[in-house]
Design a protein around this motif. Structure first.
Motif, PDB file in Angstrom:
ATOM      1  N   GLN A 139       0.826  -1.207   0.000  1.00 34.73           N
ATOM      2  CA  GLN A 139       0.000   0.000   0.000  1.00 34.73           C
ATOM      3  C   GLN A 139       0.862   1.260   0.000  1.00 34.73           C
ATOM      4  O   GLN A 139       0.557   2.223  -0.718  1.00 34.73           O
ATOM      5  N   GLU A 145       2.358   1.678  -3.462  1.00 34.70           N
ATOM      6  CA  GLU A 145       1.344   2.153  -4.406  1.00 34.70           C
ATOM      7  C   GLU A 145       1.033   3.631  -4.176  1.00 34.70           C
ATOM      8  O   GLU A 145       0.866   4.394  -5.124  1.00 34.70           O
ATOM      9  N   ARG A 146       0.983   4.031  -2.925  1.00 34.84           N
ATOM     10  CA  ARG A 146       0.726   5.436  -2.612  1.00 34.84           C
ATOM     11  C   ARG A 146       1.878   6.307  -3.108  1.00 34.84           C
ATOM     12  O   ARG A 146       1.661   7.371  -3.690  1.00 34.84           O
ATOM     13  N   LYS A 201       3.916   5.630  -5.519  1.00 37.55           N
ATOM     14  CA  LYS A 201       3.868   5.647  -6.985  1.00 37.55           C
ATOM     15  C   LYS A 201       2.796   6.622  -7.464  1.00 37.55           C
ATOM     16  O   LYS A 201       3.006   7.365  -8.427  1.00 37.55           O
TER      17      LYS A 201
END
Length: 147
Positions: A46, A49-50, A52
């Motif tokens: 997570q 992804e954040r 990115k």
């Protein structure tokens, strides 16, 4: 008439209860360990992804400004992204490794500052990315925090 139970049965039941208690503890610890590992992995995914998403947002919002050489506006956008709670540092680096914009205004107030001078441990990674043009993810420590 009450008969006294042999001590053998008493010892056996005590051993069985002890074995059962130890088994419960082992299963509990193993379950907690597995749950912790899984939760940690999920959180790392997570966070990646954040990061990115934040990076892509900065890329999309700054691309035109870099082409138009609107460096003051680019610096302002970098400063705004740096205020996000999970962000430690924001840097825009040209293909030669020179800082174009940085969340610490002092870093970009001096012309032609190589980003590798700010973070020497990233110099080899910057060189590789500069040559390949490929996006990369690196785990490192900045400002005493893992990133």
């Amino acid at each position: 008439m009450i008969k006294k139970l042999p001590s053998f049965n008493h010892n056996l039941s005590r051993q069985l209860l002890s074995g059962f208690a130890v088994s419960l503890i082992v299963v509990g610890v193993a379950s907690l360990s597995i749950a912790y590992t899984s939760l940690r992995r999920d959180l790392e995914v997570q966070i990646a992804e954040r990061a990115k998403g934040i990076t892509q947002g900065l890329e999309f919002s700054s691309e035109g400004l870099i082409e138009a050489q609107e460096l003051l506006l680019l610096e302002r956008i970098v400063q705004n992204y740096a205020t996000l709670p999970a962000v430690i540092e924001v840097s825009v680096v040209d293909p030669n490794g020179v800082l174009v914009a940085h969340s610490n205004a002092f870093a970009t107030s001096q012309p032609n500052v190589p980003y590798a001078d700010l973070h020497p441990t990233l110099a080899a990674h910057l060189e590789r990315v500069s040559q390949s043009g490929m996006e990369t993810n690196i785990r490192t420590v900045l400002a005493g925090k893992p990133v």
